[in-house]
Design a protein around this motif. Structure first.
Motif, PDB file in Angstrom:
ATOM      1  N   TYR A  24       0.579  -0.848  -0.104  1.00 14.06           N
ATOM      2  CA  TYR A  24      -0.125   0.125  -0.005  1.00 14.06           C
ATOM      3  C   TYR A  24       1.061   1.165  -0.366  1.00 14.06           C
ATOM      4  N   TRP A  25       1.852   0.921   0.805  1.00 15.80           N
ATOM      5  CA  TRP A  25       2.740   2.341   0.165  1.00 15.80           C
ATOM      6  C   TRP A  25       3.204   2.219  -1.060  1.00 15.80           C
ATOM      7  N   SER A  26       3.233   1.639  -1.995  1.00 14.27           N
ATOM      8  CA  SER A  26       3.541   1.890  -3.171  1.00 14.27           C
ATOM      9  C   SER A  26       2.810   2.005  -3.944  1.00 14.27           C
ATOM     10  N   LEU A  27       1.597   1.330  -3.488  1.00 11.18           N
ATOM     11  CA  LEU A  27       0.161   2.145  -4.475  1.00 11.18           C
ATOM     12  C   LEU A  27       0.389   3.641  -4.306  1.00 11.18           C
ATOM     13  N   ILE A  28       0.595   4.076  -2.550  1.00 10.64           N
ATOM     14  CA  ILE A  28       0.050   5.719  -3.182  1.00 10.64           C
ATOM     15  C   ILE A  28       1.677   6.365  -4.087  1.00 10.64           C
ATOM     16  N   LEU A  29       2.596   5.544  -3.920  1.00 10.96           N
ATOM     17  CA  LEU A  29       3.737   6.224  -4.686  1.00 10.96           C
ATOM     18  C   LEU A  29       3.174   5.568  -6.209  1.00 10.96           C
ATOM     19  N   PHE A  30       2.651   4.629  -6.335  1.00  8.04           N
ATOM     20  CA  PHE A  30       2.121   4.685  -7.612  1.00  8.04           C
ATOM     21  C   PHE A  30       0.768   5.471  -8.466  1.00  8.04           C
ATOM     22  N   LEU A  31       0.208   6.094  -8.001  1.00  8.07           N
ATOM     23  CA  LEU A  31      -0.640   6.862  -7.479  1.00  8.07           C
ATOM     24  C   LEU A  31       0.003   8.285  -8.353  1.00  8.07           C
ATOM     25  N   LEU A  32       0.852   8.444  -7.350  1.00  7.01           N
ATOM     26  CA  LEU A  32       1.855   9.873  -7.663  1.00  7.01           C
ATOM     27  C   LEU A  32       2.456  10.279  -8.836  1.00  7.01           C
ATOM     28  N   GLU A  33       3.078   8.464  -8.632  1.00  4.22           N
ATOM     29  CA  GLU A  33       4.229   8.575 -10.273  1.00  4.22           C
ATOM     30  C   GLU A  33       2.865   9.033 -11.193  1.00  4.22           C
ATOM     31  N   SER A  34       1.675   8.007 -10.981  1.00  2.00           N
ATOM     32  CA  SER A  34       1.286   8.072 -12.279  1.00  2.00           C
ATOM     33  C   SER A  34       0.346   9.428 -12.378  1.00  2.00           C
ATOM     34  N   TRP A  35      -0.167   9.782 -11.657  1.00  2.00           N
ATOM     35  CA  TRP A  35      -0.347  11.804 -11.770  1.00  2.00           C
ATOM     36  C   TRP A  35       0.797  12.879 -12.245  1.00  2.00           C
ATOM     37  N   PHE A  36       1.801  12.514 -11.625  1.00  2.00           N
ATOM     38  CA  PHE A  36       2.902  13.181 -11.898  1.00  2.00           C
ATOM     39  C   PHE A  36       2.997  12.733 -13.983  1.00  2.00           C
ATOM     40  N   TYR A  37       2.810  11.959 -14.409  1.00  2.00           N
ATOM     41  CA  TYR A  37       3.197  11.441 -15.765  1.00  2.00           C
ATOM     42  C   TYR A  37       2.593  11.142 -16.307  1.00  2.00           C
ATOM     43  N   TRP A  38       0.746  12.118 -16.008  1.00  2.00           N
ATOM     44  CA  TRP A  38       0.375  12.290 -16.870  1.00  2.00           C
ATOM     45  C   TRP A  38       0.159  13.798 -17.162  1.00  2.00           C
ATOM     46  N   GLY A  39       0.385  14.464 -16.029  1.00  2.00           N
ATOM     47  CA  GLY A  39       0.595  15.726 -16.162  1.00  2.00           C
ATOM     48  C   GLY A  39       2.259  16.234 -17.189  1.00  2.00           C
ATOM     49  N   GLN A  40       2.956  15.530 -17.108  1.00  2.00           N
ATOM     50  CA  GLN A  40       3.985  15.603 -18.229  1.00  2.00           C
ATOM     51  C   GLN A  40       3.959  15.164 -19.592  1.00  2.00           C
ATOM     52  N   PHE A  41       2.831  14.459 -19.502  1.00  2.00           N
ATOM     53  CA  PHE A  41       1.352  13.346 -20.636  1.00  2.00           C
ATOM     54  C   PHE A  41       1.523  14.826 -21.328  1.00  2.00           C
ATOM     55  N   GLN A  42       0.279  15.214 -20.705  1.00  2.00           N
ATOM     56  CA  GLN A  42      -0.186  16.434 -21.216  1.00  2.00           C
ATOM     57  C   GLN A  42       0.468  17.651 -21.722  1.00  2.00           C
ATOM     58  N   ALA A  43       1.281  17.980 -20.605  1.00  2.00           N
ATOM     59  CA  ALA A  43       2.701  19.320 -21.363  1.00  2.00           C
ATOM     60  C   ALA A  43       3.203  18.862 -23.023  1.00  2.00           C
ATOM     61  N   SER A  44       3.348  17.566 -23.161  1.00  2.00           N
ATOM     62  CA  SER A  44       3.876  17.127 -24.150  1.00  2.00           C
ATOM     63  C   SER A  44       3.214  16.964 -25.330  1.00  2.00           C
ATOM     64  N   LEU A  45       1.265  17.372 -24.979  1.00  2.00           N
ATOM     65  CA  LEU A  45       0.537  17.608 -26.169  1.00  2.00           C
ATOM     66  C   LEU A  45       0.496  18.323 -26.820  1.00  2.00           C
ATOM     67  N   GLN A  46       1.102  19.816 -26.047  1.00  2.00           N
ATOM     68  CA  GLN A  46       1.148  20.683 -26.574  1.00  2.00           C
ATOM     69  C   GLN A  46       2.804  20.950 -27.591  1.00  2.00           C
ATOM     70  N   GLN A  47       3.464  20.546 -26.423  1.00  2.00           N
ATOM     71  CA  GLN A  47       5.022  20.309 -27.768  1.00  2.00           C
ATOM     72  C   GLN A  47       4.701  19.934 -29.263  1.00  2.00           C
ATOM     73  N   PHE A  48       3.746  18.982 -29.123  1.00  2.00           N
ATOM     74  CA  PHE A  48       3.411  18.278 -30.313  1.00  2.00           C
ATOM     75  C   PHE A  48       4.926  17.787 -30.341  1.00  2.00           C
ATOM     76  N   SER A  49       5.788  16.699 -29.909  1.00  2.00           N
ATOM     77  CA  SER A  49       6.916  15.695 -30.122  1.00  2.00           C
ATOM     78  C   SER A  49       6.499  14.194 -29.779  1.00  2.00           C
ATOM     79  N   LEU A  50       6.700  14.299 -30.911  1.00  2.00           N
ATOM     80  CA  LEU A  50       6.135  12.313 -30.807  1.00  2.00           C
ATOM     81  C   LEU A  50       6.973  11.931 -29.195  1.00  2.00           C
ATOM     82  N   PHE A  51       8.511  11.785 -29.575  1.00  2.00           N
ATOM     83  CA  PHE A  51       9.361  11.307 -28.999  1.00  2.00           C
ATOM     84  C   PHE A  51       8.760  11.212 -27.203  1.00  2.00           C
TER      85      PHE A  51
END
Length: 180
Positions: A24-51
């Motif tokens: 459950y500690w790792s569950l909390i970390l995965f929830l935080l990671e998912s939230w962070f990665y989703w934000g980075q993914f959303q930001a990368s959509l604005q840059q139009f960089s496929l990589f």
């Protein structure tokens, strides 16, 4: 163990959390990671960089899928805990029972919590220590012995799809009956 020696028993929800505390500690970390990665993914959509879109979306999927795997693993370890507790209650502390749960840190933790609730914590800790198991042995042993474990049926069944186990005893009721 007889009914008169049964220690005070926690609520099943408390046992559930104690059995899977590492998960459950790792569950909390995965929830935080998912939230962070989703934000980075959303930001990368604005840059139009496929990589960057592919990288951040891949990271998001990895952490998001692990949320569900951790939940399923925690549920499976709780099934191990219930079975181990019944076995320890009926047979007392037995090294053969402890050996059934030696495979991974999470399985050992399930057996340790079950044994602790029945008053056998010292016995199981001493036994695992005598087997050379250290507190930092987190990686399941089968991963070391079989690098292709992801393609094995036993891995999926034992780790995430453990069958429901109905306990044979109501330990809280037994403890309360003893108190009367």
């Amino acid at each position: 163990m007889n009914f008169l020696e049964l220690p005070s028993q926690p609520h099943p929800a408390v046992s559930y959390l104690r059995v899977g505390r590492l998960l459950y500690w790792s569950l909390i970390l995965f929830l935080l990671e998912s939230w962070f990665y989703w934000g980075q993914f959303q930001a990368s959509l604005q840059q139009f960089s496929l990589f960057w879109v592919a990288l951040w979306f891949g990271c998001f999927l990895f952490s998001f899928v692990h949320i569900f795997l951790v939940i399923m693993d925690g549920w499976s370890r709780f099934q191990n805990y219930k079975r181990a507790k019944d076995l320890f209650f009926v047979h007392g502390f037995n090294s053969r029972i402890a050996d059934m749960y030696v495979g991974s840190k999470c399985q050992r933790n399930a057996a340790i919590v079950a044994a602790e609730e029945l008053g056998y914590k010292d016995e199981i800790m001493n036994y695992y220590q005598s087997r050379g198991i250290k507190w930092f042995h987190y990686l399941p042993y089968f991963m070391i012995h079989d690098p292709l474990f992801l393609f094995r049926n036993y891995f999926w069944e034992r780790t995430f799809l453990e069958k429901v186990y109905e306990p044979k005893f109501d330990y809280r009721s037994l403890h309360l009956e003893r108190a009367i």
